[in-house]
Motif scaffolding. Structure first.
Motif, short mmCIF file in Angstrom:
data_model
loop_
_atom_site.label_atom_id
_atom_site.label_comp_id
_atom_site.label_asym_id
_atom_site.label_seq_id
_atom_site.Cartn_x
_atom_site.Cartn_y
_atom_site.Cartn_z
N HIS A 35 0.86 -1.18 0.00
CA HIS A 35 0.00 0.00 0.00
C HIS A 35 0.90 1.23 0.00
CE1 HIS A 35 -2.97 2.86 1.98
NE2 HIS A 35 -3.46 2.59 0.79
N ASP A 80 -4.42 6.05 3.92
CA ASP A 80 -5.85 6.25 3.66
C ASP A 80 -6.47 7.07 4.78
OD1 ASP A 80 -5.65 4.83 1.35
OD2 ASP A 80 -6.47 2.94 2.15
N HIS A 116 -12.76 7.77 1.03
CA HIS A 116 -11.52 8.08 1.75
C HIS A 116 -10.56 8.80 0.80
CE1 HIS A 116 -9.98 4.54 -0.37
NE2 HIS A 116 -8.75 4.91 -0.02
N HIS A 160 -6.86 8.63 -0.55
CA HIS A 160 -5.60 7.90 -0.60
C HIS A 160 -4.53 8.95 -0.88
CE1 HIS A 160 -2.69 4.69 -1.72
NE2 HIS A 160 -2.30 5.56 -2.63
ZN LIG Z 1 -4.99 3.78 -0.23
#
Ligand SMILES: [Zn+2]
Length: 327
Positions: free
Chosen positions: A203, A207, A286, A288
């Motif tokens: 990742h 987030d 959300h 990112h």
């Molecule tokens: Zn993310």
């Protein structure tokens, strides 16, 4: 009475007195000692007069001369004080300003360098006041030299300040969601099971969970270099990439519901750029958020600062107005 008396001379050959003919040359020769004596006497009288009595003009000149000398001495003393003040400024410059901004200190040999050789003051030779005039000229040169060096030094420091000001403003340190709006951090940077794909996956960002429509703010000053509009449900969805112009730093804002900025536009830290959404490969609203160095992601938490709600308000307000700038 005859002016020229006749003169006679005895001639042994004729045994007679003979009249001597008048000669102008002989007359002048006889007169010469008298005229020399009177000239010398006159000159002595004149010198005595000059020594004993001064003409008003001479008196004035003498007074003016004294006045000039006295004031030159005072100027000389003041220049010594000015030089000391400049010395203190130089110390402060070397050990506070230049040290603070990681600049080399300027050696005293350069700060106190003399100006030119002894020939520089040769034209001042030949007068009673030559010494004091030379002294003042030398001190003035020294003070001017120090002033020039000090001025150049400050130019360097101001340039450095401008550079730092740009650097500090460009660093992507601001949490891009307002402290009041952030629900939680949904996922951190690093390896984790992907929520959709189900496999362990890198990742590349952070987030920041917040409701759809929550404003997103630029984390540092920069230029919008890429805008992607993608509603296909893959990748970043609608996203913004900002280049911060320092150390290869850029920041990405993904899964946006709206993009409120144009490509190529310059942005300030705290400037509103878009809204939280769930576009692209996303399961819930959300933001990112990525920070990249020369295109490779790093953990945004290495940079990110979360200000208090009040501080956040101030930062947003600052971004709305053209702030005080050094350039
Ligand atoms: Zn993310």
């Amino acid at each position: 009475m005859k002016f020229f008396k006749s003169k006679y001379k005895f001639n042994p050959d004729t045994l007679q007195y003979e009249k001597i003919k008048f000669s102008f040359k002989r007359f002048l020769l006889r007169l010469l000692p008298h005229s020399i004596a009177s000239t010398v006497f006159g000159a002595i009288l004149m010198i005595l007069y000059i020594v004993i009595f001064e003409s008003p003009e001479e008196k004035f000149l003498r007074a003016e001369n004294e006045y000039l000398k006295e004031n030159l001495n005072k100027i000389n003393e003041r220049l010594v004080k000015d030089d000391k003040i400049l010395e203190e400024i130089a110390q402060r410059d070397n050990y506070i300003y230049r040290t603070t901004f990681q600049q080399d200190t300027i050696p005293s040999t350069i700060r106190n360098a003399g100006v030119g050789g002894s020939d520089r003051y040769k034209h001042l030779d030949g007068f009673e006041s030559t010494d004091i005039v030379k002294d003042v000229a030398k001190k003035l040169d020294q003070v001017e030299n120090k002033l020039n060096i000090q001025s150049l030094s400050y130019n360097v420091i101001i340039k450095e300040l401008k550079k730092r000001d740009k650097l500090y403003k460009s660093l992507p340190v601001l949490q891009p969601i307002h402290a009041n709006e952030l629900t939680r951090i949904g996922s951190f940077y690093g390896y984790r099971p992907h929520p959709i794909l189900g496999v362990v996956h890198m990742h590349h960002g952070l987030d920041l969970v917040a409701p759809t429509g929550t404003p997103v703010y630029a984390s540092g000053d920069g230029t919008v270099v890429d805008i992607e509009r993608n509603n296909t449900g893959s990748g970043y969805g609608n996203s913004i990439l900002i280049d911060h112009g320092i150390d290869g730093l850029s920041s990405r804002y993904a899964h946006l519901s709206s993009i409120d900025i144009k490509a190529g536009q310059k942005v300030k830290r705290g400037q509103f750029i878009g809204r939280v959404g769930s576009t692209g490969l996303s399961t819930a609203p959300h933001l990112h958020y990525e920070i990249l160095i020369y295109g490779a992601t790093i953990n945004p938490l290495r940079y990110m600062i979360a200000p208090t709600p009040d501080e956040y308000e101030q930062i947003i307000k600052l971004a709305e107005y053209p702030g005080v700038s050094f350039d």
